[in-house]
Each structure stands twice: as structure tokens, then as C-alpha cells.
Design a protein around this motif. Structure first.
Motif, PDB file in Angstrom:
ATOM      1  N   TRP A   1       0.814  -1.215   0.000  1.00  0.00           N
ATOM      2  CA  TRP A   1       0.000   0.000   0.000  1.00  0.00           C
ATOM      3  C   TRP A   1       0.852   1.272   0.000  1.00  0.00           C
ATOM      4  CZ3 TRP A   1      -3.783   2.714  -1.386  1.00  0.00           C
ATOM      5  CH2 TRP A   1      -4.166   3.884  -0.717  1.00  0.00           C
TER       6      TRP A   1
ATOM      7  N   GLY B   1      -9.191 -11.446   5.794  1.00  0.00           N
ATOM      8  CA  GLY B   1      -8.762 -10.065   5.994  1.00  0.00           C
ATOM      9  C   GLY B   1      -7.283  -9.975   6.305  1.00  0.00           C
ATOM     10  N   GLN B   2      -6.811  -8.744   6.495  1.00  0.00           N
ATOM     11  CA  GLN B   2      -5.380  -8.475   6.651  1.00  0.00           C
ATOM     12  C   GLN B   2      -4.901  -8.613   8.087  1.00  0.00           C
ATOM     13  OE1 GLN B   2      -3.467  -7.599   3.839  1.00  0.00           O
ATOM     14  NE2 GLN B   2      -5.354  -8.124   2.756  1.00  0.00           N
TER      15      GLN B   2
ATOM     16  N   GLN C   1      -7.645   5.145  -0.735  1.00  0.00           N
ATOM     17  CA  GLN C   1      -7.404   4.447   0.535  1.00  0.00           C
ATOM     18  C   GLN C   1      -7.324   2.956   0.297  1.00  0.00           C
ATOM     19  OE1 GLN C   1     -10.800   4.670   3.347  1.00  0.00           O
ATOM     20  NE2 GLN C   1     -11.866   5.829   1.772  1.00  0.00           N
ATOM     21  N   TRP C   2      -6.984   2.249   1.357  1.00  0.00           N
ATOM     22  CA  TRP C   2      -6.822   0.791   1.282  1.00  0.00           C
ATOM     23  C   TRP C   2      -8.042   0.147   1.933  1.00  0.00           C
ATOM     24  CZ3 TRP C   2      -2.481  -2.442   4.127  1.00  0.00           C
ATOM     25  CH2 TRP C   2      -2.515  -3.765   3.649  1.00  0.00           C
ATOM     26  N   ILE C   3      -8.701  -0.717   1.182  1.00  0.00           N
ATOM     27  CA  ILE C   3      -9.901  -1.393   1.687  1.00  0.00           C
ATOM     28  C   ILE C   3      -9.570  -2.854   1.954  1.00  0.00           C
ATOM     29  CG2 ILE C   3     -12.286  -2.019   1.196  1.00  0.00           C
ATOM     30  CD1 ILE C   3     -12.047   0.280  -1.040  1.00  0.00           C
ATOM     31  N   ASP C   4      -9.919  -3.293   3.129  1.00  0.00           N
ATOM     32  CA  ASP C   4      -9.636  -4.657   3.585  1.00  0.00           C
ATOM     33  C   ASP C   4     -10.973  -5.385   3.725  1.00  0.00           C
ATOM     34  OD1 ASP C   4      -8.990  -6.916   5.091  1.00  0.00           O
ATOM     35  OD2 ASP C   4      -8.474  -5.774   6.900  1.00  0.00           O
TER      36      ASP C   4
END
Lengths: 397, 401
Positions: free
Chosen positions: B113, B132-133, B198-201
Motif C-alpha cells: 500500500w 482479511g489483513q 485508501q486501502w480497503i480490507d
């Protein structure tokens, strides 16, 4: 700041499918105003599925059978970005709340209608429910018991699927308006939304003319064996414990065998390759289950996952809501504080956004609890006018 | 006149594996330019059946076709530094990257990211992974069946004491794909205001959990663990019945008077003529007995005849159909649900399932059939990265594209 802040949704939806769609919009910051009928007793629908569906929303109690109730709805539509319903086609038209009527009041309005079968076609006026759509689309027949009898879902997946499909449709229409200033009408047939979720099977039918068989526990993706649900050792108070195991590659198989303690049967040539394991899968499943029966589902899952083998406990309500360490660690479940000061948990937001995360904020509203804000602040009715509307029966207090 | 697609102008790099292919497809159907980035040997979905005429071939997988309609294909070896450089060049002008690799793998590839955000602050990164992360399961292995188990989708289907019945058609993956697309739309709105991506998890487990109707509500509301109830729907208003030639779904939410008059006229009403059955809650409370009586009533009917008569009385009965029957469904036909997609290299058109929603201004559309392996590689590298034909040929020789 929530990403959909500033977007107002006039929400006529009821039962489950529509409320799931508007729940998603509300979780991410849209101002969702449910237009509802007569309130029931205080404290109703705060917990359980109803609490789950309506959190983060506002509610007004408006009598759509009264001319001034209709006037309120139309004035509110003119101040909204999106109007959404899940009635069959005629209901909104009869109220003159359909797209063709509302576009006269607000040229860039977006209307989403999530009817069972869509607004045109011979079944447009038919009443449907999630289970009927699941029956009509092949889910119920192909989700069969071991003896071949249809079982289907124990719940309305169709409603949940129509819900997320409807939310996506709403957002795409809003995005188009954001860039062009133009609204539109979205005719979402819940039936079609559901059929769209069995695509590869539909192509197999149309391209290869192949009648579909219940897949049972055959992999519906890359081939796998063992691949199934296996009974596990009972807990003191629970004899309904199961584990799913999915094994694809040769190294996964070897790791599974090792994790099971390298039993004699696993060395037999008829289980040597994936091809052979698929061919002899019934016998293989019996052997695997003879091992899982000696294990608790939780321990076997942990053991196999540590060995790099895909395995998952068949979680029941308590497993999901209280025991699952992953859902707990990620803070999946939301909590709302009810008007009496107690708290209840609700389904969380399954999307984690790094900058503008959605959230669970307010409990499911009592019907009509936002009358003052909506009628007073948004629509500018004076106190006297609001009392008059109640006296006339156009609004419920 | 229609507008361009609702998502036209949106550039997407789709790095996801087949578990998350539907997400990019949903965006492509509405006009986004979705470039599927696959290894030079072809995406793994191309090796999943069924195939056209059951002949395995990377360009003839129906599984691949369904999930990749409307996308372009770029082959690129991301294990190779030059391949990654090309990806980063494309990322500079992209709005979105969709990926589904195991948590932490992007870091190893140098496509994490912070790197992506650094080269293009407007870029949105969508990660759709089984768990998920974060969290103790983030590196656990799962397929769709495992995810249906861990989300509560599985436990409640089938008969008490028997093996739980699995959902048809990879619905844990599908739920996550839809939630992923929803998240992307939210991120686009946020970007309008804040200027940054943005980063979506997205966790497939969580998306599937949110796609179960009643399990959490019953538990949090009443501490009830929802059981398996056979074909009885948890609301207790629906159950499967067996006719002479097939199955139907009973529904006791319609006009009770009409239903019970009909059953009585057939001499099968037994105690259902008693007044308490008019109360819909009473019907739910005594559902097993009610459906036993109704099962006995429908036994000698033909499936279609029964449901046709029920519908005429506005009783929401339904036939339990095989999916094959959908191609003859009058409603789907009238709405033009099925679409013809031309595959010129096979000299044929094929009928695909169509739009999940009909937009009046920016309709769902078939823009292009699913791509052949690497079909658009040269076009993308020349026109969008600015490579010369010679450079493209050299990359192909090196096996990078």
C-alpha cells in the motif's frame, strides 16, 4: 468523515431485502429516512434481526393513505438524492411516487425499485419472498440432502443478495449523478439478482445443454479431495459439531495425513493422487470422518490450519457471535446503546476502509422517532402545522 | 439515448484470483475499464471447468467466462522485476487495484500500500482475502466451502442431526465480491472530497457472515442458536412439499381464506378450517402440523398445475425448479434477461445470464466477450504504457508478458 455523508435516502423498503440495501448505505454515512406506518409499542424492533436491519437509520410515521401524508412524502422526495422501495410495481405508481412522477419534482432524482420480479413482464405484479425466489431459481433443488431430497437454504439468502445488489446499484447510480448531474431509474428484479449468482452453472446449461446435478460436497471450484463436511466429537452439551476440510494439492494431502497421525489407510495406493482420491472419495470421506469423530471441531481446525490445510468449523450462532476468535479480533460485531441505556450487539460492517470506515452508531429507531427533525427541520412545518398533521391523521405521533 | 456507462472513465487493474473475480466483473459491466492482469501461463480460473463441449482449453472455461466478461487481459509476470515495473507504470494512471493475495504477499512483491500510495495518491487498493489483513486467521487457508462454514452460512441448512447442506455456487466469494464493489464506490465518493485513495480490507468471512439473514439476530436478540429445520424456513411460513411430478414450496403468508377453501374443497383440510388458523402467528407456531396437512393435500397434484392455480388466487406458492427451466421462464424472457455474446474465434454466439439490475440511463452492457489469454497485452503496453513494438516483442521473448 463517512464517505456517504450528505446523501439523503428516502426509504420505503420493508421486510428484509430492501432494509439490507439501505443498511449498507446508512453504515457508510448516508442519511436514511424510513417512511413507515403507525408505531407499535415502545421498545419494539430494537434487538434481533430488526435491530440488525435498521440501525443507523431514521424513521418517520406517515400515513400514505392520507392526502397530506402523500404531500409529506413528495416534499421529502424532492429533498432526497435517492428514493428506494421493494414493493411490486404498482404501489409507488399509485402514490405517484414512481420515477416518472418524482422526476417532475426533482430532475436529478434516482429511484431504485427492488421488486421481486421487476417492473415489466408477465409476473411483474406477483408477490414473492426470498424462499420462493430460491425455489424458482434452482437453489432449493440443487442444495440437496445426501438422499437427494431438496433442502435449500434455511433462510432467505435471496433477500441478503438482493440487499447487497441493491446497495451497489444505488451507489453506481449516485456516482453517475455525481459526475454528470443526471439521475435515473433502476429496476432491480430480486429474481434476476439471484439468478446472476449461479453464473457458471447457467453457462454450462446454455453452452453444453447439461442438466445440473446437486453438487453435494464436490468442489465447485478447483478439484479437491478430501473435500467435505465431517462429523466431529460431541461437546458435553452439543452433538452437532462438524468440520469442513478442503484438500487440493499433493503437499496439502501429505500434511493432512501427517496431522491425522499418518494412519495406515492413508498409505493405500487408491488415495495416492488427487485423481485417485476423487475416484475413491466416498471411501476417503469415511476414513477422514473416522478421524474427525475423535477430535473436537475446534482442535481439529487449529491442528489442520497450523499444518497449512484449509479447514473450518461449521459455526453455529454461538460460535459466530461469541467464540470465533477472528471475528472478535477484527471487532466485527457492532454495539448500539438503546434508549433505556442497555446495549445490544448487531451485525458489523464487513468492509474495513483505512481512511473513511463505516460504522454502527445508532440503534434501530422507534417508528416516528425522527418526525420532529424531518417534518420540522427538513421540511419546515411549524409546531402548529405538525400538530395539525397529527390531528388530521396524516402523521402518527 | 443512453449515457456512457455509469463507471466509464474508471481504470481498474484486476490482480485478483478467481475467488474475487466477480468484483471486477461487476465494475466492468457498468463501463469501467477493467484490465485483468494474469500470469503469462494464464489465470488459474482458465483451468477450472466446465468447458465448452467439455474440452479443457484456457480460452474455453465457462467458469472463467462468467467471471471475466467485459474485462481486458494483460499477461504479466509479477515475479519478475520488469513485470512489476510495468504494473507500477500502469498503477500511476489507475483508479483502483483489486487483489486477493495472502496477507503480506504484496509487501514481498514491493506492491504494498505505501508504495502504491506513494506513486499515485489517488489510487484505491481493494484487498479481498479469506479472513482479511489482520487477526489470528489472517494466514489461514480457505476455499468457499470453508468460508460458508465459518460464517454461519452452512450450519442452518438441511435436516436436524444430518450433514449440513452447502450453499450452491460459491456464495461466500460472491458476497465478498459485492461488498468489495460497494467499498470501492464508497472510496470513490471519499476521494471526491479528500482527493486521496485508501486501502480497503474485505474479509470474505465477514462478508459471508453479513449475508446470513437470521443467525446473529436470533443469537443477540434471544440467545437462540438457530437450528437446522429441514426445508422449513426459519420464519416458519415456507416449507417444501412433494407433488406427483416434482416439488413445490408452500407459503402460508397469502390469503388464508382462499387457501383453506381450496384445500377443503379437495376434502383435505382436516382441522385447518378452525378459526384460529386465520391468525398468521398461530400458523407459524403450529407450522409442522400445518405443513403436514398441506403436504398430504398436494400429493396428487401436478407441480405446475398446483402453482398456477395458487398464483391465480394470489397465493405465493412456487415451483421448486431446476436451473435448466430458467431458460424457458416467461418473466426472464420478457425482460430480456439472457444476452447473446459473440465469440468470433469459435464462430458462435453463446447465451449468458444477464443484468442483475436494469438502469434506465446507464444500462448494464456487454462490451466485450471474456478475453483470450493476453489478448490486450500489446495494445495496453503500446497505447497506455508507451512501449515500442520492439520492446513489447522483447518482453514476450523474455516470457515476462
Amino acid at each position: 468523515m463517512l464517505p456517504l455523508a450528505g446523501i439523503r435516502v428516502l426509504d420505503f423498503t420493508w421486510v428484509v431485502a430492501g432494509p439490507v440495501a439501505t443498511r449498507i448505505l446508512a453504515d457508510h454515512g448516508a442519511e436514511v429516512i424510513k417512511l413507515e406506518r403507525k408505531p407499535g409499542p415502545p421498545g419494539e424492533r430494537q434487538r434481533g434481526l430488526q435491530g440488525d436491519l435498521h440501525r443507523n437509520k431514521l424513521s418517520i410515521a406517515v400515513n400514505m393513505a392520507h392526502p397530506r401524508g402523500l404531500e409529506i412524502a413528495r416534499r421529502l422526495a424532492a429533498k432526497s438524492d435517492l428514493v428506494i422501495d421493494n414493493f411490486s410495481a404498482r404501489v409507488m405508481r399509485n402514490w405517484q411516487m414512481d420515477y416518472d412522477s418524482l422526476v417532475q419534482l426533482k430532475p436529478d432524482i434516482i429511484c431504485i425499485s427492488m421488486s421481486g420480479f421487476g417492473h415489466v413482464g408477465p409476473r411483474a405484479s406477483y408477490v414473492s419472498y426470498g424462499p420462493t425466489l430460491q425455489a424458482l431459481s434452482g437453489f432449493t433443488l440443487l442444495m440437496a440432502e445426501d438422499n437427494g431430497e431438496p433442502a435449500g437454504f434455511g433462510y432467505s439468502y435471496a433477500d441478503m443478495a438482493a440487499g447487497f445488489t441493491g446497495a451497489l446499484a444505488a451507489l453506481m447510480a449516485l456516482w453517475h449523478r455525481e459526475r454528470t448531474g443526471r439521475g435515473q431509474f433502476v429496476d432491480l428484479s430480486q429474481f434476476e439478482a439471484l439468478v446472476s449468482l449461479i453464473g457458471p452453472a447457467m453457462l454450462d446449461i446454455s453452452v453444453n445443454q447439461r442438466a445440473q446435478e446437486p453438487p453435494g460436497y464436490s468442489s465447485q471450484e478447483t478439484p479437491a479431495a478430501p473435500h467435505g463436511v465431517y462429523r466431529c466429537r460431541s461437546l458435553p452439551d452439543d452433538n452437532d459439531r462438524w468440520l469442513v476440510i478442503s484438500v487440493r494439492s499433493q503437499s496439502e494431502w501429505e500434511r493432512l495425513v501427517q496431522a491425522m497421525g499418518s494412519p495406515e489407510w492413508a498409505r493405500h495406493p487408491r488415495f495416492r493422487t488427487l485423481f485417485l482420491r476423487l475416484q475413491n472419495r466416498r471411501e476417503l470421506d469415511r476414513h477422514v470422518e473416522s478421524w474427525t469423530m475423535t477430535q473436537s471441531a475446534e482442535d481439529a481446525m487449529a491442528l489442520l490450519q497450523k499444518a497449512g490445510v484449509a479447514a473450518g468449523l461449521v459455526s453455529n450462532g454461538m460460535d459466530i457471535c461469541e467464540r470465533d476468535p477472528q471475528l472478535q479480533a477484527r471487532g466485527f460485531w457492532g454495539t448500539v446503546t438503546l434508549p433505556d441505556g442497555t446495549q445490544t450487539k448487531v451485525t458489523g460492517v464487513p468492509i474495513k476502509m483505512s481512511a473513511t470506515p463505516g460504522s454502527v452508531r445508532t440503534p434501530s429507531p422507534h417508528i416516528g422517532s425522527s418526525n420532529d427533525y424531518v417534518l420540522g427541520e427538513l421540511l419546515g412545518y411549524s409546531d402548529a402545522e405538525r400538530h395539525q398533521l397529527i390531528a388530521e391523521g396524516a402523521v402518527w405521533p | 439515448m443512453f449515457d456512457a456507462g455509469a463507471l466509464s472513465g474508471l481504470r481498474v487493474l484486476d490482480l485478483a484470483d478467481y475467488r474475487a473475480h466477480l468484483c471486477g466483473r461487476l465494475l466492468a459491466d457498468m463501463g469501467a475499464d477493467v484490465i485483468k492482469v494474469e500470469p503469462p501461463t494464464g489465470d488459474s480460473a482458465r483451468r477450472i471447468g466446465p468447458y465448452v463441449n467439455d474440452t479443457p482449453h484456457p480460452d474455453r472455461s465457462l467458469f472463467f467466462w462468467f467471471y471475466n466478461l467485459n474485462k481486458r487481459s494483460l499477461t504479466l509476470d509479477l515475479m519478475d522485476p520488469e513485470g512489476r515495473e510495468i504494473l507500477l507504470a500502469l498503477a500511476k494512471s489507475a483508479d483502483l487495484i483489486i487483489e486477493s493475495s495472502q496477507a503480506g504477499k504484496l509487501d514481498v512483491l514491493g506492491l504494498d500500500w505505501s508504495t502504491l500510495h506513494g506513486i499515485n495518491p489517488a489510487l484505491i487498493l481493494l484487498s479481498i482475502t479469506p479472513f482479511g489483513q489482520t487477526g489470528p486467521y489472517r494466514n489461514y487457508q480457505a476455499d468457499d466451502t470453508v468460508l460458508t462454514a465459518l460464517s454461519g452460512m452452512l450450519y442452518v441448512n438441511g435436516s436436524p442431526g444430518q450433514r449440513p447442506v452447502r450453499p450452491l455456487g460459491l456464495q461466500a466469494y460472491h458476497s465478498a465480491a459485492y461488498y468489495g464493489a460497494i467499498a470501492v464506490m464508497c472510496a470513490l465518493f471519499a476521494r471526491e472530497r479528500q482527493g486521496e485513495g485508501q486501502w480497503i480490507d474485505v474479509s470474505m468471512q465477514e462478508a459471508a457472515t453479513a449475508a446470513v439473514e437470521h443467525v446473529a439476530g436470533s443469537f443477540f436478540g434471544e440467545r437462540r442458536i438457530e437450528p437446522r429445520r429441514g426445508t422449513l424456513h426459519w420464519s416458519r411460513y415456507f416449507r417444501v412439499g412433494k407433488c406427483r411430478d416434482g416439488y413445490i414450496l408452500h407459503c402460508t403468508l397469502g390469503d388464508w381464506t382462499s387457501l383453506v377453501e381450496w384445500v377443503a374443497a379437495d376434502g383435505k383440510a382436516r382441522d385447518l378450517t378452525a378459526p384460529e388458523w386465520h391468525d398468521v402467528l398461530y400458523r407459524a407456531e403450529h407450522a409442522p402440523h400445518l405443513f403436514d396437512v398441506l403436504d398430504d393435500w398436494v400429493r396428487d397434484y401436478n407441480r405446475d398445475e398446483l402453482v398456477e392455480r395458487a398464483q391465480a388466487l394470489r397465493l405465493p406458492y412456487a415451483t421448486v425448479r431446476a436451473p435448466e427451466e430458467l431458460f424457458d421462464d416467461e418473466q426472464l424472457k420478457a425482460r430480456g434477461y439472457f444476452v447473446e455474446v459473440e465469440h468470433p474465434e469459435l464462430g458462435r454466439t453463446f447465451r449468458y445470464p444477464g443484468a442483475p439490475y436494469q438502469f434506465s440511463g446507464t444500462p448494464w452492457r456487454v462490451y466485450r466477450r471474456p478475453p483470450l489469454v493476453g489478448e490486450h497485452t500489446a495494445e495496453i503496453l503500446r497505447n497506455e504504457v508507451g512501449f515500442t513494438p520492439d520492446r513489447v516483442r522483447a518482453l514476450a521473448r523474455a516470457g515476462i508478458i
